[in-house]
Write an enzyme that holds these catalytic residues in place. Structure first.
Site, short mmCIF file in Angstrom:
data_model
loop_
_atom_site.label_atom_id
_atom_site.label_comp_id
_atom_site.label_asym_id
_atom_site.label_seq_id
_atom_site.Cartn_x
_atom_site.Cartn_y
_atom_site.Cartn_z
N GLU A 43 3.68 -0.61 -19.79
CA GLU A 43 4.55 -0.20 -18.68
C GLU A 43 4.93 1.28 -18.82
O GLU A 43 4.96 2.02 -17.84
CB GLU A 43 5.81 -1.06 -18.63
CG GLU A 43 5.57 -2.48 -18.15
CD GLU A 43 5.08 -2.53 -16.72
OE1 GLU A 43 5.54 -1.71 -15.91
OE2 GLU A 43 4.21 -3.36 -16.41
N CYS A 198 -2.57 -1.02 -0.72
CA CYS A 198 -1.61 -0.20 0.04
C CYS A 198 -1.45 1.14 -0.68
O CYS A 198 -0.37 1.50 -1.14
CB CYS A 198 -0.27 -0.92 0.16
SG CYS A 198 0.82 -0.17 1.39
N CYS A 205 -5.43 -1.86 5.17
CA CYS A 205 -4.66 -2.92 5.85
C CYS A 205 -5.51 -4.16 6.15
O CYS A 205 -5.00 -5.28 6.15
CB CYS A 205 -4.04 -2.37 7.13
SG CYS A 205 -2.93 -0.97 6.81
N CYS A 208 -5.19 -6.63 3.41
CA CYS A 208 -3.82 -6.81 2.91
C CYS A 208 -3.28 -8.20 3.24
O CYS A 208 -3.34 -8.63 4.40
CB CYS A 208 -2.93 -5.73 3.52
SG CYS A 208 -1.21 -5.91 3.00
N CYS A 214 3.44 -6.68 8.92
CA CYS A 214 3.72 -5.33 8.41
C CYS A 214 4.09 -4.42 9.59
O CYS A 214 3.29 -4.17 10.48
CB CYS A 214 2.51 -4.76 7.68
SG CYS A 214 2.80 -3.05 7.17
#
Ligand code: SF4
Length: 355
Positions: A43, A198, A205, A208, A214
């Site tokens: 991370e 994205c 899209c 997605c 959206c």
């Protein structure tokens, strides 16, 4: 293009979970583990660095520092050297401090609860949530830059997400979307969606899983969201950097731990003749090198490097452990700020011969 027709009526989280299972990433080196140390390391490395770059660093770093106790006991120099090239070195310094805190405060057992994690150096709310989710299945929301972009687009939030009120609203939204179960697949799905579909400049899209509702897609202008940081005049600083060369070697100075580029090696700053006199090299021949501008978050630094040939002098630096002669040929192993490395690499004889 992904076939998503069967998903369109499900809640946001269910669509993301189903999509992640079929189309998401499953074999990154830091996946398929519950070890909070490994998850934490990935991370932190991924905060400002692309996955492709992190892969190699992550594997090598773990070979060198396989557990939190080894990392806590290592010298900062060793850690910075293993980090060399990844940039944003504050992350490496925080990593070291955090490992020491885990040893001191938790007996070497890395915590997995968000509150305990955010008390550690360099771990913010989103990173703590990611560690808690993947190591312990805790139901916690992440909100890194990619997730902010996805949420701003999905709800057509036309504000800069770094603004406090907007960020607060995004946290509330992120928490409201959490599923009751399958938190790991959901969190990984959000990460995967932001990183692979994205994306900042070319959102896909058509592939997605949340395209059906959206708002930015419905408006036909997804890349208008989120709104960029408002432009403010950035203060400017000007500094000389004295590049002390003797043959193929350069003398670098460790910068103070506090402040920009803390703990990294760089040419000393200051009026060139004063720097040279303080080292016992008054009168060394100098020549200016091309100026470099570098943007920090809060100011722009105009670096004016000055090359000084000190091969005829025996230098007398104060606090000798803070100074290090480095071969121009082995700069890649040195923990130096990226613009300084670029400057020094250009001094190599081969670089000059190619001009
Ligand atoms: S539909 Fe497009 S803009 Fe909306 S979340 Fe998906 S990829 Fe992003």
């Amino acid at each position: 293009m992904h076939d998503l027709s069967r998903l369109s009526l499900l809640p946001f989280s269910d669509r993301l979970i189903a999509w992640q299972r079929q189309y998401g990433r499953h074999d990154l080196p830091w996946q398929n583990t519950r070890d909070p140390y490994r998850i934490w390391l990935s991370e932190i490395m991924l905060q400002q660095t692309q996955v492709a770059t992190v892969r190699g660093y992550y594997t090598r770093f773990l070979q060198r520092f396989p557990d939190v106790a080894t990392l806590a006991a290592a010298s900062l120099d060793d850690i910075l050297a293993s980090w060399a090239g990844l940039g944003y070195y504050a992350r490496a310094r925080n990593l070291h401090r955090c490992a020491q805190q885990v040893v001191d405060m938790h007996g070497g057992r890395f915590p997995t609860e968000p509150n305990a994690l955010t008390a550690l150096c360099g771990i913010g709310r989103s990173t703590a949530a990611a560690i808690a989710v993947f190591s312990n299945g805790r139901r916690a929301a992440i909100l890194d830059g990619n997730v902010k972009r996805v949420l701003c687009r999905h709800r057509a939030i036309a504000s800069f997400p770094g603004e406090k009120t907007v960020e607060t609203a995004l946290w509330a939204l992120a928490e409201s979307l959490l599923p009751e179960i399958n938190i790991e697949a959901y969190t990984q799905g959000l990460m995967d969606l932001g990183a692979t579909v994205c994306t900042r400049h070319r959102p896909g899209c058509a592939s997605c899983p949340v395209v059906a509702d959206c708002a930015a897609h419905a408006l036909g202008r997804p890349t208008d969201f989120p709104v960029p940081r408002p432009v403010r005049a950035r203060p400017e600083r000007r500094e000389y950097f004295v590049v002390l060369c003797a043959g193929d070697r350069v003398l670098l100075k460790r910068r103070p731990l506090r402040g920009v580029w803390g703990g990294l090696l760089a040419p000393p700053e200051g009026e060139p003749q004063i720097v040279l006199a303080s080292l016992g090299a008054a009168g060394a021949i100098t020549r200016p090198l091309p100026a470099i501008a570098h943007d920090f978050t809060h100011f722009r630094l105009h670096m004016q490097p000055v090359l000084a040939d000190v091969s005829e002098y025996t230098l007398r630096p104060e606090h000798p452990p803070d100074w290090q002669w480095v071969d121009l040929a082995s700069l890649e192993t040195v923990a130096s700020p990226a613009p300084v490395l670029r400057l020094l690499v250009a001094l190599r004889p081969a670089a000059n011969a190619a001009d």
